[in-house]
Design a protein around this motif. Structure first.
Motif, PDB file in Angstrom:
ATOM      1  N   SER A 237      64.118  44.462  65.320  1.00 15.21           N
ATOM      2  CA  SER A 237      64.930  45.470  64.548  1.00 15.21           C
ATOM      3  C   SER A 237      65.070  45.217  63.098  1.00 15.21           C
ATOM      4  N   PHE A 238      65.137  43.916  63.033  1.00 12.40           N
ATOM      5  CA  PHE A 238      65.216  43.564  61.454  1.00 12.40           C
ATOM      6  C   PHE A 238      63.877  44.032  60.566  1.00 12.40           C
ATOM      7  N   ILE A 239      62.613  43.833  61.417  1.00 14.51           N
ATOM      8  CA  ILE A 239      61.685  44.134  60.859  1.00 14.51           C
ATOM      9  C   ILE A 239      61.385  45.597  60.627  1.00 14.51           C
ATOM     10  N   ASP A 240      61.949  46.462  61.444  1.00 14.52           N
ATOM     11  CA  ASP A 240      61.859  47.751  61.538  1.00 14.52           C
ATOM     12  C   ASP A 240      62.317  48.445  60.456  1.00 14.52           C
ATOM     13  N   GLU A 241      63.669  48.004  60.172  1.00 15.64           N
ATOM     14  CA  GLU A 241      64.188  48.093  58.906  1.00 15.64           C
ATOM     15  C   GLU A 241      64.197  47.876  57.703  1.00 15.64           C
ATOM     16  N   GLY A 242      63.028  46.978  57.704  1.00 16.01           N
ATOM     17  CA  GLY A 242      62.305  46.640  56.206  1.00 16.01           C
ATOM     18  C   GLY A 242      63.242  45.233  55.771  1.00 16.01           C
ATOM     19  N   MET A 243      63.942  44.597  56.574  1.00 13.49           N
ATOM     20  CA  MET A 243      64.940  43.682  56.139  1.00 13.49           C
ATOM     21  C   MET A 243      64.263  41.980  55.717  1.00 13.49           C
ATOM     22  N   ILE A 244      63.258  42.086  56.576  1.00 19.47           N
ATOM     23  CA  ILE A 244      62.455  40.920  56.277  1.00 19.47           C
ATOM     24  C   ILE A 244      61.288  40.900  55.457  1.00 19.47           C
ATOM     25  N   SER A 245      61.142  40.048  54.528  1.00 23.56           N
ATOM     26  CA  SER A 245      60.083  39.927  53.426  1.00 23.56           C
ATOM     27  C   SER A 245      58.569  39.499  54.153  1.00 23.56           C
ATOM     28  N   ASP A 246      57.691  39.952  53.758  1.00 24.54           N
ATOM     29  CA  ASP A 246      56.357  39.889  54.070  1.00 24.54           C
ATOM     30  C   ASP A 246      55.778  38.456  54.387  1.00 24.54           C
ATOM     31  N   ASN A 247      56.555  37.498  53.342  1.00 18.69           N
ATOM     32  CA  ASN A 247      55.901  36.294  53.462  1.00 18.69           C
ATOM     33  C   ASN A 247      57.169  35.252  53.993  1.00 18.69           C
ATOM     34  N   CYS A 248      57.978  35.875  54.835  1.00 19.12           N
ATOM     35  CA  CYS A 248      59.321  35.187  55.330  1.00 19.12           C
ATOM     36  C   CYS A 248      58.507  33.983  56.228  1.00 19.12           C
ATOM     37  N   LEU A 249      59.380  32.919  56.090  1.00 19.04           N
ATOM     38  CA  LEU A 249      59.026  31.576  56.994  1.00 19.04           C
ATOM     39  C   LEU A 249      59.725  31.635  58.016  1.00 19.04           C
ATOM     40  N   PHE A 250      59.233  31.746  59.366  1.00 16.27           N
ATOM     41  CA  PHE A 250      60.296  31.378  60.500  1.00 16.27           C
ATOM     42  C   PHE A 250      60.154  30.089  60.781  1.00 16.27           C
TER      43      PHE A 250
ATOM     44  N   GLY B 298      67.464  21.133  69.164  1.00 17.58           N
ATOM     45  CA  GLY B 298      66.834  20.808  70.283  1.00 17.58           C
ATOM     46  C   GLY B 298      65.067  20.893  69.879  1.00 17.58           C
ATOM     47  N   GLU B 299      64.448  20.906  70.926  1.00 17.58           N
ATOM     48  CA  GLU B 299      62.761  20.482  70.927  1.00 17.58           C
ATOM     49  C   GLU B 299      62.439  22.312  71.033  1.00 17.58           C
ATOM     50  N   PRO B 300      61.998  22.873  70.129  1.00 19.92           N
ATOM     51  CA  PRO B 300      61.804  24.479  70.468  1.00 19.92           C
ATOM     52  C   PRO B 300      60.701  24.637  71.350  1.00 19.92           C
ATOM     53  N   THR B 301      59.609  23.762  71.286  1.00 20.66           N
ATOM     54  CA  THR B 301      58.315  24.245  72.008  1.00 20.66           C
ATOM     55  C   THR B 301      58.530  24.049  73.532  1.00 20.66           C
ATOM     56  N   ILE B 302      59.573  23.704  73.948  1.00 18.72           N
ATOM     57  CA  ILE B 302      59.974  23.533  75.603  1.00 18.72           C
ATOM     58  C   ILE B 302      60.892  24.682  75.928  1.00 18.72           C
ATOM     59  N   SER B 303      61.280  25.317  74.893  1.00 14.60           N
ATOM     60  CA  SER B 303      61.821  26.672  75.168  1.00 14.60           C
ATOM     61  C   SER B 303      61.473  27.576  75.920  1.00 14.60           C
ATOM     62  N   GLU B 304      62.081  28.347  76.911  1.00 17.29           N
ATOM     63  CA  GLU B 304      61.739  29.225  77.695  1.00 17.29           C
ATOM     64  C   GLU B 304      61.339  30.626  76.875  1.00 17.29           C
ATOM     65  N   GLN B 305      61.701  30.643  75.636  1.00 13.44           N
ATOM     66  CA  GLN B 305      61.748  31.718  75.033  1.00 13.44           C
ATOM     67  C   GLN B 305      60.447  31.539  73.883  1.00 13.44           C
ATOM     68  N   PHE B 306      60.105  30.287  73.628  1.00 13.06           N
ATOM     69  CA  PHE B 306      58.990  30.019  72.399  1.00 13.06           C
ATOM     70  C   PHE B 306      57.669  30.825  72.463  1.00 13.06           C
ATOM     71  N   GLU B 307      57.060  30.813  73.537  1.00 11.04           N
ATOM     72  CA  GLU B 307      55.766  31.324  73.614  1.00 11.04           C
ATOM     73  C   GLU B 307      55.714  32.836  73.087  1.00 11.04           C
ATOM     74  N   GLU B 308      56.729  33.467  73.652  1.00  7.92           N
ATOM     75  CA  GLU B 308      56.467  34.980  73.520  1.00  7.92           C
ATOM     76  C   GLU B 308      56.966  35.528  71.981  1.00  7.92           C
ATOM     77  N   ILE B 309      57.965  34.763  71.513  1.00  5.65           N
ATOM     78  CA  ILE B 309      58.443  34.992  70.202  1.00  5.65           C
ATOM     79  C   ILE B 309      57.236  34.237  69.357  1.00  5.65           C
ATOM     80  N   PHE B 310      56.623  33.000  69.463  1.00  4.69           N
ATOM     81  CA  PHE B 310      55.580  32.603  68.704  1.00  4.69           C
ATOM     82  C   PHE B 310      54.397  33.406  68.680  1.00  4.69           C
ATOM     83  N   GLN B 311      54.144  34.001  69.768  1.00  6.91           N
ATOM     84  CA  GLN B 311      52.735  34.961  69.752  1.00  6.91           C
ATOM     85  C   GLN B 311      53.258  36.324  68.929  1.00  6.91           C
ATOM     86  N   PHE B 312      54.164  36.837  69.218  1.00  8.46           N
ATOM     87  CA  PHE B 312      54.784  37.741  68.428  1.00  8.46           C
ATOM     88  C   PHE B 312      54.775  37.707  66.793  1.00  8.46           C
ATOM     89  N   LEU B 313      55.261  36.661  66.536  1.00  6.98           N
ATOM     90  CA  LEU B 313      55.178  36.298  65.009  1.00  6.98           C
ATOM     91  C   LEU B 313      53.811  36.308  64.454  1.00  6.98           C
TER      92      LEU B 313
END
Length: 468
Positions: free
Chosen positions: A118-131, A136-151
């Motif tokens: 929603s923030f991307i759709d509103e143009g609120m995130i810069s093109d060179n934004c760093l995620f 914790g250890e992010p790579t073992i999160s249940e949400q990591f792969e989906e968000i990583f692939q989207f970004l």
């Protein structure tokens, strides 16, 4: 009069386990702008409202961010968000002595991906934004792969902060993409230092995983968080030698954030002149071995003359290799640290144990005295026995003469009279500062080097399950 602003207000956002914040403020604490307990959806509109409210509050007679070195008069408000931190959970396989983020669940209490979209759709995130992935250890999160692939699909830079205990296949398979970088917190150059600092016997495994990542890309930053468990010359020399041998091209030198923590924290001398000197040695040896150095922004915290912000955030190792350090190391301790360590600078202080695994490895053949026969002491006794160890005595002046769970309770004076080189004393109550003050007032110099402390959450049932 010029308005006061901060780079994080409008320029940064952190998606945490159960909150959304603008910063991880070392000076004054996190600036939380939404909590899941509010039971309202976090939307771009709500974000803008909270930002506007914060700007007004910071330019009032009583600024809510008063005391933070990043709040600067005349600094321009950011137009778009250019750094987003994702901390999806507070669970980690490590037990770092400087961190407690290993006790949570494997997932966030909310899904940040729809919010990011929603923030991307509103143009609120810069093109060179760093995620910037943390936890914790992010790579073992249940949400990591989906968000990583989207970004990745949408062309955003991602920096994954990882302990490298496990290999993330999705990260490994995309390490050849310049948008992906790793910052691995090794904090040691040998197995002994790794155990005392990270709390796990995983050094060799982690080194092999780093080599696998390095075989795919040079976009790796090895991090060394300096604390009093790894500030000796040998550990630093071993780390530099290992980094060079693995073909690492850049390292990050950072400080222990808990050294800025609450006054009652037990390890009062976690960061002293010794640790600052270690940081300078680490940088010197890195340069001598052709390694580029990134200085963590934490070094400037608590110094009102130097903002702890990082405007020119190095976002990839390739940039770091082409540029100079982002910060210079201070030549002396900050006034905050000098005041903090003054009372106990020459006295007796306990060494904090990173985990029960550390305790077991170092003390399984020692004569253990548990100082404190309350809940924590009895719990630790049960843990010792679970792994074939035992306590020789409890030490508790209010329960002297009692026998608790088969262990006699005595006074500290009795322990001092009979202790030998094989004796260690583990403090279990949390009021460590008062205990140490008493020991120093009574000049119990014989306890120097034999005194330890371990937080109860570092020998919880779930932590022990991972050792079995």
């Amino acid at each position: 009069m010029l308005e006061k602003h901060c780079y994080a207000i409008g320029g940064r956002i952190n998606f945490n386990y159960d909150t959304v914040s603008l910063c991880h403020g070392i000076d004054i604490g996190d600036r939380i702008i939404w909590n899941i307990k509010e039971n309202i959806e976090f939307t771009p509109l709500l974000y803008r409202q909270r930002i506007d409210e914060l700007i007004v509050a910071n330019n009032s007679k009583c600024p809510v961010c008063s005391g933070c070195s990043n709040l600067i008069e005349g600094f321009r408000k950011s137009k778009k968000i250019d750094i987003i931190t994702i901390n999806p959970m507070y669970f980690c396989q490590c037990r770092c002595v400087y961190c407690g983020n290993f006790r949570g669940d494997h997932h966030s209490l909310y899904d940040p991906l729809p919010i990011i979209k929603s923030f991307i759709d509103e143009g609120m995130i810069s093109d060179n934004c760093l995620f910037d992935w943390g936890g914790g250890e992010p790579t073992i999160s249940e949400q990591f792969e989906e968000i990583f692939q989207f970004l990745l699909k949408n062309g955003y830079m991602q920096r994954v902060n990882t302990n490298a205990i496990e290999i993330s296949d999705i990260v490994l398979n995309h390490m050849d993409n310049e948008l992906v970088s790793l910052r691995i917190s090794l904090d040691s150059g040998n197995a002994d230092t790794y155990l005392s600092t990270k709390g796990r016997n995983m050094f060799n495994r982690v080194v092999e995983n780093i080599k696998r990542y390095r075989s795919k890309s040079e976009n790796i930053l090895l991090k060394y968080v300096i604390t009093n468990t790894n500030s000796d010359e040998k550990s630093i020399e071993d780390f530099i030698r290992l980094s060079a041998d693995m073909g690492i091209r850049a390292i990050c030198i950072d400080t222990d954030m808990l050294s800025y923590g609450w006054d009652e924290y037990p390890d009062l001398l976690r960061f002293t002149e010794k640790e600052l000197n270690a940081a300078h040695l680490l940088r010197k040896l890195a340069h001598e071995n052709g390694l580029k150095v990134q200085i963590g922004y934490v070094w400037t915290a608590r110094n009102n003359d130097v903002p702890s912000r990082d405007f020119n955030q190095i976002q990839s190792v390739s940039e770091l290799i082409e540029n100079n350090e982002t910060y210079a190391l201070p030549d002396e301790l900050s006034e905050f640290h000098r005041k903090r360590i003054a009372e106990f600078a020459k006295g007796i202080v306990p060494k904090v144990l990173a985990s029960f695994e550390t305790l077991y490895s170092e003390f399984r053949d020692k004569k253990i005295i548990l100082y404190g026969a309350g809940h924590n002491g009895k719990h630790l006794l049960q843990c010792l026995r679970k792994f074939g160890m035992d306590a020789y005595r409890f030490c508790d002046r209010e329960k002297e003469g009692m026998v608790i769970d088969g262990v006699t309770v005595c006074q500290i004076g009795d322990v001092i009279e009979t202790m030998d080189n094989n004796t260690v004393i583990i403090i279990t109550p949390y009021c460590v500062k008062d205990i140490i003050r008493e020991f120093n007032e009574k000049n119990y110099e014989i306890l120097r080097g034999k005194l330890y402390y371990i937080d109860e959450f570092r020998y919880s049932d779930r932590v022990l399950e991972e050792m079995e």
